[in-house]
Design a protein around this motif. Structure first.
Motif, PDB file in Angstrom:
ATOM      1  N   ASP A 158      34.673  41.007  41.197  1.00 14.18           N
ATOM      2  CA  ASP A 158      34.442  42.403  40.812  1.00 14.18           C
ATOM      3  C   ASP A 158      35.679  42.953  40.105  1.00 14.18           C
ATOM      4  N   GLY A 159      35.496  43.403  38.866  1.00  7.50           N
ATOM      5  CA  GLY A 159      36.605  43.916  38.078  1.00  7.50           C
ATOM      6  C   GLY A 159      37.323  45.086  38.722  1.00  7.50           C
ATOM      7  N   LYS A 160      36.594  45.921  39.471  1.00  4.34           N
ATOM      8  CA  LYS A 160      37.215  47.084  40.129  1.00  4.34           C
ATOM      9  C   LYS A 160      38.273  46.623  41.122  1.00  4.34           C
ATOM     10  N   TYR A 161      37.929  45.607  41.885  1.00  6.39           N
ATOM     11  CA  TYR A 161      38.868  45.112  42.883  1.00  6.39           C
ATOM     12  C   TYR A 161      40.055  44.408  42.226  1.00  6.39           C
ATOM     13  N   LEU A 162      39.814  43.757  41.116  1.00  8.37           N
ATOM     14  CA  LEU A 162      40.889  43.074  40.408  1.00  8.37           C
ATOM     15  C   LEU A 162      41.921  44.078  39.891  1.00  8.37           C
ATOM     16  N   VAL A 163      41.435  45.190  39.355  1.00  4.85           N
ATOM     17  CA  VAL A 163      42.341  46.235  38.866  1.00  4.85           C
ATOM     18  C   VAL A 163      43.175  46.802  40.012  1.00  4.85           C
ATOM     19  N   LEU A 164      42.533  47.066  41.133  1.00  8.62           N
ATOM     20  CA  LEU A 164      43.240  47.629  42.285  1.00  8.62           C
ATOM     21  C   LEU A 164      44.252  46.639  42.861  1.00  8.62           C
ATOM     22  N   ALA A 165      43.879  45.373  42.879  1.00  9.74           N
ATOM     23  CA  ALA A 165      44.811  44.354  43.363  1.00  9.74           C
ATOM     24  C   ALA A 165      46.040  44.300  42.462  1.00  9.74           C
ATOM     25  N   GLY A 166      45.817  44.481  41.160  1.00  9.70           N
ATOM     26  CA  GLY A 166      46.929  44.497  40.224  1.00  9.70           C
ATOM     27  C   GLY A 166      47.864  45.665  40.480  1.00  9.70           C
ATOM     28  N   LYS A 167      47.314  46.803  40.836  1.00  5.14           N
ATOM     29  CA  LYS A 167      48.144  47.970  41.125  1.00  5.14           C
ATOM     30  C   LYS A 167      48.942  47.775  42.415  1.00  5.14           C
ATOM     31  N   ILE A 168      48.325  47.155  43.397  1.00  3.06           N
ATOM     32  CA  ILE A 168      49.015  46.941  44.669  1.00  3.06           C
ATOM     33  C   ILE A 168      50.104  45.882  44.531  1.00  3.06           C
ATOM     34  N   VAL A 169      49.818  44.789  43.823  1.00  2.00           N
ATOM     35  CA  VAL A 169      50.824  43.736  43.695  1.00  2.00           C
ATOM     36  C   VAL A 169      52.044  44.224  42.926  1.00  2.00           C
TER      37      VAL A 169
END
Length: 228
Positions: A158-169
């Motif tokens: 899911d692209g939404k989760y990928l974007v959020l993971a990028g912000k957290i990392v």
């Protein structure tokens, strides 16, 4: 000397403020996506351990487990500051603790009913009264977290989760850089974490969980966790 001391203090305050606002941004994002819950109807045997689920749910629970571990560690550091800790370092650790708690609560809300339970941790190998021990453990956790997110990114559908993971990392990487500089100034991006191409190194979920297992007492069931 006084001028140099004031300059260092101002730089420290600027860095602390930056960390604080970086963490706050993630917390706001968490509230915005708290309703994006998915469910996993698989009914695993509880005796097999805390079931992570499959697909993106499993990846989110994987990240949630790591954030639980980090939040528990920094909470302990804040509760029992090591001997001789400076006001500035105490402030840094307090800010990082707040970020990790925000990350933990984000994943808990995002996963909803499919979230794993709170993990039981084992920090008996850490001397929380020693600056050297605390910083070494913080360095290990932060470097591990960054490599974990980098490795899991390719597994998220899911692209939404990928974007959020990028912000957290990106926030985790700021933590890692700060901790490394507290240990040895200028070591924030040495060749143990950045490769020849200037890229952060990554680890697979299996590699990460094997390293983290030293600190996790709860039995985990990751049989359906995506891997490569």
């Amino acid at each position: 000397m006084e001028e140099m001391s004031n300059k260092q203090e101002n730089e420290g305050l600027k860095r602390r403020s930056f960390l604080k606002y970086a963490g706050a941004g993630v917390a706001v994002t968490a509230l915005a996506v708290a309703g994006c819950k998915k469910s996993d109807n698989h009914m695993p045997n509880p005796e097999d351990g805390e079931y992570f689920g499959s697909g993106d749910i499993a990846i989110l629970n994987y990240a949630y487990a790591l954030e639980q571990l980090e939040a528990a560690f920094y909470t302990k550091v804040a509760e029992s500051p090591y001997s001789g800790i400076s006001t500035q370092e105490n402030s840094f650790f307090t800010d990082i603790r707040d970020h990790e708690i925000a990350h933990r609560e984000f994943f808990k809300a995002a996963i909803g009913g499919s979230a794993i339970k709170g993990l039981e941790v084992d920090f008996s190998s850490i001397n929380f009264g020693s600056r050297e021990s605390v910083l070494a453990t913080a360095k290990a956790f932060e470097d591990l977290g960054v490599s974990a997110y980098n490795g899991a990114g390719r597994l998220i559908q899911d692209g939404k989760y990928l974007v959020l993971a990028g912000k957290i990392v990106s926030v985790e990487a700021r933590h890692a850089a700060l901790i490394r500089d507290l240990i040895s100034n200028g070591s924030f991006a040495d060749n143990t974490v950045v490769d020849m191409n200037g890229l952060d190194k990554s680890r697979s979920p299996g590699e990460v969980l094997e390293i983290a297992s030293v600190y996790i007492k709860t039995k985990l069931n990751v049989k359906d966790l995506p891997h490569y």
